[in-house]
Write a protein that holds these residues in place. Sequence first.
Motif, PDB file in Angstrom:
ATOM      1  N   HIS A  56     110.578  65.992 -32.722  1.00 35.24           N
ATOM      2  CA  HIS A  56     110.554  67.080 -31.729  1.00 35.24           C
ATOM      3  C   HIS A  56     109.237  67.825 -31.749  1.00 35.24           C
ATOM      4  O   HIS A  56     108.831  68.407 -30.726  1.00 35.24           O
ATOM      5  CB  HIS A  56     111.713  68.061 -31.998  1.00 35.24           C
ATOM      6  N   SER A  57     108.546  67.825 -32.887  1.00 38.10           N
ATOM      7  CA  SER A  57     107.290  68.578 -32.999  1.00 38.10           C
ATOM      8  C   SER A  57     106.099  67.791 -32.456  1.00 38.10           C
ATOM      9  O   SER A  57     104.976  68.276 -32.516  1.00 38.10           O
ATOM     10  CB  SER A  57     107.036  68.934 -34.465  1.00 38.10           C
ATOM     11  N   MET A  58     106.331  66.557 -31.949  1.00 40.57           N
ATOM     12  CA  MET A  58     105.228  65.719 -31.457  1.00 40.57           C
ATOM     13  C   MET A  58     105.468  65.311 -30.012  1.00 40.57           C
ATOM     14  O   MET A  58     105.617  64.130 -29.686  1.00 40.57           O
ATOM     15  CB  MET A  58     105.099  64.456 -32.319  1.00 40.57           C
ATOM     16  N   PRO A  59     105.538  66.276 -29.093  1.00 40.84           N
ATOM     17  CA  PRO A  59     105.794  65.909 -27.681  1.00 40.84           C
ATOM     18  C   PRO A  59     104.670  65.061 -27.075  1.00 40.84           C
ATOM     19  O   PRO A  59     104.906  64.336 -26.114  1.00 40.84           O
ATOM     20  CB  PRO A  59     105.917  67.273 -26.987  1.00 40.84           C
ATOM     21  N   SER A  60     103.452  65.163 -27.616  1.00 41.61           N
ATOM     22  CA  SER A  60     102.354  64.352 -27.078  1.00 41.61           C
ATOM     23  C   SER A  60     102.459  62.884 -27.493  1.00 41.61           C
ATOM     24  O   SER A  60     101.765  62.044 -26.947  1.00 41.61           O
ATOM     25  CB  SER A  60     101.014  64.921 -27.546  1.00 41.61           C
ATOM     26  N   VAL A  61     103.337  62.626 -28.474  1.00 41.51           N
ATOM     27  CA  VAL A  61     103.486  61.254 -28.980  1.00 41.51           C
ATOM     28  C   VAL A  61     104.831  60.663 -28.605  1.00 41.51           C
ATOM     29  O   VAL A  61     104.935  59.508 -28.206  1.00 41.51           O
ATOM     30  CB  VAL A  61     103.319  61.232 -30.523  1.00 41.51           C
ATOM     31  N   VAL A  62     105.893  61.471 -28.729  1.00 40.01           N
ATOM     32  CA  VAL A  62     107.258  60.969 -28.569  1.00 40.01           C
ATOM     33  C   VAL A  62     107.953  61.687 -27.413  1.00 40.01           C
ATOM     34  O   VAL A  62     107.889  62.914 -27.285  1.00 40.01           O
ATOM     35  CB  VAL A  62     108.070  61.199 -29.872  1.00 40.01           C
ATOM     36  N   ARG A  63     108.630  60.897 -26.581  1.00 40.44           N
ATOM     37  CA  ARG A  63     109.491  61.429 -25.517  1.00 40.44           C
ATOM     38  C   ARG A  63     110.920  60.981 -25.814  1.00 40.44           C
ATOM     39  O   ARG A  63     111.161  59.798 -26.079  1.00 40.44           O
ATOM     40  CB  ARG A  63     109.025  60.901 -24.157  1.00 40.44           C
ATOM     41  N   MET A  64     111.883  61.909 -25.780  1.00 42.47           N
ATOM     42  CA  MET A  64     113.271  61.625 -26.175  1.00 42.47           C
ATOM     43  C   MET A  64     114.191  61.669 -24.972  1.00 42.47           C
ATOM     44  O   MET A  64     114.065  62.538 -24.093  1.00 42.47           O
ATOM     45  CB  MET A  64     113.730  62.633 -27.221  1.00 42.47           C
ATOM     46  N   GLU A  65     115.141  60.723 -24.925  1.00 40.61           N
ATOM     47  CA  GLU A  65     116.160  60.671 -23.878  1.00 40.61           C
ATOM     48  C   GLU A  65     117.462  60.192 -24.494  1.00 40.61           C
ATOM     49  O   GLU A  65     117.470  59.558 -25.554  1.00 40.61           O
ATOM     50  CB  GLU A  65     115.752  59.714 -22.755  1.00 40.61           C
ATOM     51  N   ARG A  66     118.559  60.486 -23.817  1.00 39.32           N
ATOM     52  CA  ARG A  66     119.839  59.925 -24.220  1.00 39.32           C
ATOM     53  C   ARG A  66     120.190  58.771 -23.285  1.00 39.32           C
ATOM     54  O   ARG A  66     120.075  58.894 -22.063  1.00 39.32           O
ATOM     55  CB  ARG A  66     120.955  60.986 -24.185  1.00 39.32           C
ATOM     56  N   ASN A  67     120.614  57.629 -23.882  1.00 38.05           N
ATOM     57  CA  ASN A  67     120.989  56.495 -23.049  1.00 38.05           C
ATOM     58  C   ASN A  67     122.425  56.645 -22.556  1.00 38.05           C
ATOM     59  O   ASN A  67     123.074  57.675 -22.791  1.00 38.05           O
ATOM     60  CB  ASN A  67     120.805  55.186 -23.820  1.00 38.05           C
ATOM     61  N   ARG A  68     122.949  55.636 -21.876  1.00 42.33           N
ATOM     62  CA  ARG A  68     124.272  55.746 -21.263  1.00 42.33           C
ATOM     63  C   ARG A  68     125.374  55.944 -22.300  1.00 42.33           C
ATOM     64  O   ARG A  68     126.401  56.533 -22.026  1.00 42.33           O
ATOM     65  CB  ARG A  68     124.550  54.484 -20.446  1.00 42.33           C
ATOM     66  N   SER A  69     125.159  55.418 -23.491  1.00 43.00           N
ATOM     67  CA  SER A  69     126.192  55.562 -24.526  1.00 43.00           C
ATOM     68  C   SER A  69     126.076  56.891 -25.263  1.00 43.00           C
ATOM     69  O   SER A  69     126.857  57.156 -26.178  1.00 43.00           O
ATOM     70  CB  SER A  69     126.088  54.415 -25.533  1.00 43.00           C
ATOM     71  N   GLY A  70     125.115  57.709 -24.906  1.00 40.15           N
ATOM     72  CA  GLY A  70     124.963  59.009 -25.527  1.00 40.15           C
ATOM     73  C   GLY A  70     124.042  59.028 -26.735  1.00 40.15           C
ATOM     74  O   GLY A  70     123.821  60.090 -27.330  1.00 40.15           O
ATOM     75  N   GLU A  71     123.490  57.865 -27.089  1.00 36.08           N
ATOM     76  CA  GLU A  71     122.610  57.802 -28.261  1.00 36.08           C
ATOM     77  C   GLU A  71     121.213  58.270 -27.886  1.00 36.08           C
ATOM     78  O   GLU A  71     120.711  57.971 -26.798  1.00 36.08           O
ATOM     79  CB  GLU A  71     122.553  56.367 -28.795  1.00 36.08           C
ATOM     80  N   MET A  72     120.588  59.000 -28.798  1.00 41.90           N
ATOM     81  CA  MET A  72     119.226  59.476 -28.573  1.00 41.90           C
ATOM     82  C   MET A  72     118.256  58.325 -28.828  1.00 41.90           C
ATOM     83  O   MET A  72     118.280  57.695 -29.888  1.00 41.90           O
ATOM     84  CB  MET A  72     118.894  60.640 -29.494  1.00 41.90           C
ATOM     85  N   VAL A  73     117.396  58.015 -27.839  1.00 39.10           N
ATOM     86  CA  VAL A  73     116.383  56.975 -27.992  1.00 39.10           C
ATOM     87  C   VAL A  73     115.024  57.584 -27.714  1.00 39.10           C
ATOM     88  O   VAL A  73     114.914  58.639 -27.065  1.00 39.10           O
ATOM     89  CB  VAL A  73     116.641  55.780 -27.044  1.00 39.10           C
ATOM     90  N   TYR A  74     113.978  56.903 -28.187  1.00 38.93           N
ATOM     91  CA  TYR A  74     112.628  57.471 -28.179  1.00 38.93           C
ATOM     92  C   TYR A  74     111.666  56.550 -27.440  1.00 38.93           C
ATOM     93  O   TYR A  74     111.732  55.326 -27.558  1.00 38.93           O
ATOM     94  CB  TYR A  74     112.160  57.698 -29.625  1.00 38.93           C
ATOM     95  N   PHE A  75     110.758  57.169 -26.681  1.00 36.81           N
ATOM     96  CA  PHE A  75     109.738  56.449 -25.934  1.00 36.81           C
ATOM     97  C   PHE A  75     108.374  57.025 -26.271  1.00 36.81           C
ATOM     98  O   PHE A  75     108.261  58.153 -26.768  1.00 36.81           O
ATOM     99  CB  PHE A  75     109.972  56.565 -24.418  1.00 36.81           C
ATOM    100  N   ALA A  76     107.332  56.244 -25.974  1.00 42.92           N
ATOM    101  CA  ALA A  76     105.966  56.742 -26.159  1.00 42.92           C
ATOM    102  C   ALA A  76     105.604  57.659 -25.008  1.00 42.92           C
ATOM    103  O   ALA A  76     105.853  57.347 -23.845  1.00 42.92           O
ATOM    104  CB  ALA A  76     104.982  55.588 -26.237  1.00 42.92           C
TER     105      ALA A  76
END
Length: 1021
Positions: A56-76
């Motif tokens: 969460h402290s690295m928004p310039s590196v990591v973007r977070m979303e929840r997928n359809r199953s509700g799991e948190m996944v991470y993107f660049a």
Amino acid sequence: MADVELVKKMLREVLTANKSGPGVSLSRLQSEYKDLTGEQIPHKQMGHGNLDALLHSMPSVVRMERNRSGEMVYFASVSGETAHVAKLVARQRTSKKTGRPQMVNCQMRVKPAAPLVLNGRACVWGGLFRLQTHDVVIKYRLQETDSFFVVVVSRSFSLGPTPSNLNESAGSGKPKPQHSPKDYNPSSAGGNYSPQQVQGRLREVLNKYSNGFWVSKLPQLYRELYKQDLPSEALKDLEHWTHVCTVEKPCSSNPKELLLYPPSPPHPLPPPPVTQPPLHLSPDLKQKLGELLVKYSNGLWAHALPKLYLDTYKTKLPEHVLENLSLLSDFCTVDYPMPDNPKRAILYKRTKEEESCNRRESVEERRAREEVGRRLSSQAVPPLLIPREEYPSVLVVEATNTNGVILRYIGEGYSQAQEALEDKMREFYCCQDNNSRTPLASPTSGQLTAVRAEEEEEILRAQVTEVMTDKVKVYYVDHGFSEVISKAKVFELHDTFFKLPFQATKCKLAGLETFCQEPAVLKKFESMASGKILLAEILEREQTPLVVLYDTSQDDDVNINAACIKALQDKTLASPLQVAYMNVAVRSVCSDGTIYCQLPSRGLAKLTEILEKTEAYFHSQVTSEFLVSRPFCGKGCLARYKGKWSRVEITNLHGSRVLDILFIDLGVQASVEVFELREVPSPFLHDLIAIPPQAVKCCLADLAVSGVGSWTPDAVQWLRDAVLNSTDCSMKIAKLDKTKRSVVHVYLFTDKNFHDPTRSLNRQMAASDLFKHQGDVFLSSHSSNGTKPQLRRAHSGSGPRPTGGTGTPPGTPPPPSTTAPIKLPPLLDLPPAGHNMDIYVSVACHPGHFVLQPWRDMYKLVVLMGEMILYYNKTEEKPLKVEKNQIYAAKVENNWHRVLVKGVLTNGLVSVYELDYGKHELVSCTQLRPLIQEFRQLPFQGITAQLAGVKPRQWSEEASIVFRNHVEKKPLVAQLEAVQEAHHPWDRKLTVFLVDTSQEERDIWVHDIMAEFTDELTKEV
């Protein structure tokens, strides 16, 4: 505290590589980060209680979303500025292309222990190499960018020492300067910097990474691919090499970050002058060059191409090919093993298909081991894998065809596993209350069974091949023979005994393919090999391996394949031994006085006729099929002697390119490169095989000096001058030595008057002073009058030499030499203290003294030694003043080494220290030659070292043996602790930790073993 920017870079690379997917879960992100760096994501060291808080402290590196199953996944998180760069990184990380291994096979002999085993896989975890089998997977850390890349290398040989030769240079490969940006080179003044060489290699790198890469990665890529440092001048010249690459400065916070791409499409230019060579190769030329390179899978010297091309295709190779080797980069790899000499290049045919095939084979082997249980459920027996060692021991069962010799491998996992299995079967089937004792009611053909052997005690696995009324014929799958037995001795084979592969297997004998069913060959093989344990040299690891068998039970190794070929010789064509001969041709005079003669005979006349037809046949053929691509000891083939093709036998191999041969009809020994050999054309093969060697081994009778070491160079030269150029010699046989030497004692004459013994060369030499002046050195090892003898005074004109009897205290500078000091090679580059290096331990005395060699330059040493063999074996012995503490080339056994003279003894022997291997040897002073400048470019490869982590002490013999067994002749990882510099390179000493990474489960630190060993000894005392 962890490096925040480094962690961000690593996270960005992991996420960017998965950009096209559905996102990365937290557990997968942690796993891939560890695979990339060897460490967990250090969220606690960075002040965060959990990993999610860090992300969460690295928004310039990591973007977070929840997928359809509700799991948190991470993107660049990819901004517009860095989108292009991120795309390049992602493409580069998924590239499958690999570099060619820069190593040469250097072991091809039987008895000595293999100095290197390169049929291995190396993985790097935590900075240490882990050696495994078949593929080499190497993960490197790029210091400049704090990122990683992986190289997968497939080895299909044979890395003796490899990571385990070569020729005179061709014409200059440098293009003539034209008014063109290609030759713009503002930074190349002085040194060994070769812009053409770097440009050619840069093209190859860009072919592998066509999507571009950071310029900061180039030095490390260059070093790993070509085993050399990238000249610093090249980085300055990149922007000017627009025909080779495009340099781009991306939008980045770091102004020094540059991207490197393949060259942009050129703008239309005026047609080049007619005088310039073409800058492309025709498809026909590419095809022909590819055919030649396929024949030499271990590489071919570029300067050998013109002659080889002319001999094979009867036309000249276009001159521009050697001047622009980069034109070959799309179908071969160009390697420069001698950085000081850019004219020396080795060409390797690209074998991407082979590499992928080898990788598939290794996967299959692993699956074969992992899925044994699944196969056992369907009663399928796993396949028998060929032993990994190059020279396994085998038990020969029988042979009805040399293309299908039945044998069994001896050793752990083979014969020992089979004995354990049969012990269990005996216990299982001999148990009184076991229902399996009931014979099979109705065995069927092809069924696997357990059979009670005729001895009534052994229970063996067998396959039913034929069913009769009350008997069955079975084939013993572990022993390789068949037998007809009663049905009452056949039992059902329990599932427990399907686990071990069938131990009886087949092989092909190299060189006997054409004569596989000849009765004389099979009879000879039966008498020499059947029922014996032999050593097998595996040339090709196919389903039915191609091998050479050796009987090592005698003083001299016996090549079984060569002996079987000789069984086809027609004895009536051998040189008949009569009392006297005229028209004798002396073909060779050896340094020990042995002479080889050709006597008039029917066999010699027939040989001359067939070789003339062979010469004409070669001139009429335009094909590469006669090139020798698989040399081995004992192989018969053809080579040129004084411009004409002659029969030769390969007697020794120095790696895969340089070999020793014997002209069997001349008695002449030589060292050549493999491309100089030709296969015997099939129309003449049977006739040439049938003719026995026409060189008769002789020595001069009634010479009191006959014996090894007795002949002086003057005497040998006098005899050569007298007979080698004469075509009208005659000889009279005195006696025949029927021992192993099989030497004919003769009187030799330079005319036809052999009736008068006083006219013989024997009497002339006996009455001369050719031997008297060296009586106290060569005729005996002591002086008759008690005075100290002088060494080689007749040739050098000097007084007594310094002896090795007195030593100098450690640290004392060497005494001044009367000869001018020669320029020594540069010092070997070492990593900084605390860093790792891959090494090979060539000599190990005890933890306080062993000698290691850097693995990365091992192939360069093999190339160098091959060059030394070719050079020194073709030069005549000359008087040489041997001095202590000087550098020379010395012949030790069959190889030439760079040595330091430690002492000159009074009996003609010299104590030398091998500077590349760390061994001490005694050699004759006649086996020393000056070390020319060409062989003083590569740093001496042997470095003395001591083990870190243990206290220096007087090591016991028992402790020394334990240490030696763990490290000697093994590839290891060394962690450098300290370097003790010295005045001479051979006096440098390292303090290192040694790590054995060959086991998958754990790394073994050798100092821990020695510490435990010494602790146990202390407790016992």
